[in-house]
Design an enzyme around this catalytic site. Structure first.
Site, mmCIF file in Angstrom:
data_model
loop_
_atom_site.group_PDB
_atom_site.id
_atom_site.type_symbol
_atom_site.label_atom_id
_atom_site.label_comp_id
_atom_site.label_asym_id
_atom_site.label_seq_id
_atom_site.Cartn_x
_atom_site.Cartn_y
_atom_site.Cartn_z
ATOM 1 N N ALA A 254 0.844 -1.199 0.000
ATOM 2 C CA ALA A 254 0.000 0.000 0.000
ATOM 3 C C ALA A 254 0.874 1.241 0.000
ATOM 4 C CB ALA A 254 -0.917 0.015 1.217
ATOM 5 N N ASP A 255 0.394 2.261 -0.685
ATOM 6 C CA ASP A 255 1.050 3.565 -0.629
ATOM 7 C C ASP A 255 0.346 4.499 0.338
ATOM 8 O OD1 ASP A 255 3.261 4.165 -3.004
ATOM 9 O OD2 ASP A 255 1.989 2.434 -3.376
#
Length: 379
Positions: A254-255
């Protein structure tokens, strides 16, 4: 031996140039925050945790060199202002990744608090910044190891038909040592399954248009001798539908994770989550707490970076000279000249499609109403 993508010692920072992988394993030195900004913007380093670490250490290296050459500003206030300005510039390199802004915010608080201490000198400010940046590097490796262990345990307990089965896992983009300070998040889960002898096979997507899966994840899987197979992005549905394959879980990185669990990650993640739900496959997000942004209420508030059209219309590869045997990198066009291109770097997966969010604190699951309570991870 796990791949070392970030090397740092005594104020000297170098990173593996990911644009050259998997064909050439070359390290480049990062001496200033501007060089750090360029490396992040040009995706010579990528992955939300990794860019935060490189940003912090690039400024630490710059301050270290300025200190050695006696070119540090004379007052604590001036050094603090310089650090703030540089951190703000570094954050602008990749706006979607929350780890970068989170690291900058924490470093700014540390520097500001020290500057307000009576008697603090300019060198004191430099020292406290460097110490904090170096601490982030060590903590990221420690956190990633815990993420891997927590994810492997969850999959063994919740995604396998029996205690005797081994896991078949699909992952997307690159979330390993090349995307973090070391070990990895989603790929760290695969590494932990492998270490526990509970991994049967890993699949990784090509991850168009930048091919982080085929260039980077496949490189790490081969490097670590993990049994794995590369597929194109468009093959995922066919893979999940094959009874003989029996994929147990899809694990992605995930960013940015919003407060409600909506997750921004590499483009194509949302589609995999939809496929997982249809085929009854567990869908998991692996990310450190620094990726969770409680100030962002939902995915609709996340700014999605758009990348240049050339990343879609061109591709880089190696060519071997038939006469000399020398290998060189070449970029070729693969699309019709003049076609319009839409190239978002990320998409947002709704929390409804996510079975669990793996962190260093444990695996967050939804309550009976289908809601995550990620704030509890910070208690």
């Amino acid at each position: 031996m796990v791949l070392e993508a970030i090397r740092y010692k005594d104020g000297k920072l170098s990173i593996i140039d990911q644009l050259q992988l998997p064909f050439t394993e070359r390290y480049i030195e990062i001496r200033t925050s501007e060089e750090g900004w360029q490396a992040i913007k040009n995706m010579q380093v990528r992955g939300a945790p990794a860019i935060a670490i490189v940003a912090a250490l690039s400024l630490a290296s710059e301050l270290h060199e300025l200190s050695i050459r006696n070119k540090i500003s004379t007052t604590a206030e001036d050094v603090t202002a310089f650090i703030r300005e540089r951190l703000g510039h570094l954050v602008s390199s990749r706006p979607t990744a929350v780890n970068l802004s989170d690291a900058a915010r924490k470093l700014e608080v540390i520097v500001s608090e020290r500057s307000q201490t009576p008697g603090s000198t300019a060198q004191d400010i430099v020292n406290v910044f460097i110490q904090a940046a170096e601490g982030m590097l060590a903590k990221d490796v420690e956190d990633n190891t815990r993420i891997g262990e927590n994810g492997a345990k969850w999959i063994s307990m919740n995604a396998l038909p029996t205690d005797h089965d081994k896991a078949v896992v699909l992952t997307h983009c690159n979330t390993g040592s090349l995307a973090t300070a070391g070990y990895g998040t989603a790929l760290g889960v695969i590494r932990s399954l492998m270490a526990n002898n509970t991994l049967q096979h890993a699949y990784c997507t090509e991850t168009r248009p930048y091919n982080q899966g085929s260039r980077l994840t496949a490189f790490e899987l081969v490097h670590d001798k993990i049994p794995a197979t590369l597929i194109t992005d468009s093959m995922a549905a066919a893979l999940l539908s094959r009874p003989e394959t029996r994929v147990n879980a899809i694990v992605v990185g995930a960013d940015r994770v919003a407060a409600n669990g909506d997750t921004a990650n590499k483009i194509g993640t949302y589609g995999l989550a939809v496929l997982a739900r249809y085929h009854g496959v567990k869908f998991l997000v692996a990310a450190p707490l620094t990726t969770i942004d409680l100030a962002t209420k939902s995915g609709g508030d996340i700014v999605i970076e758009e990348r240049p059209p050339s990343e879609v219309t061109r591709v880089k590869g190696s060519r071997e000279d038939d006469t000399t045997g020398d290998v060189r990198l070449e970029t070729i066009s693969i699309a019709a000249e003049g076609i319009n291109v839409w190239n978002p770097a990320f998409d947002v997966t709704p929390s409804e499609l996510i079975d669990g969010i793996i962190t260093e604190k444990g695996v967050a699951e939804k309550d009976t109403d289908g809601r995550f309570h990620l704030e509890e991870l910070f208690d």
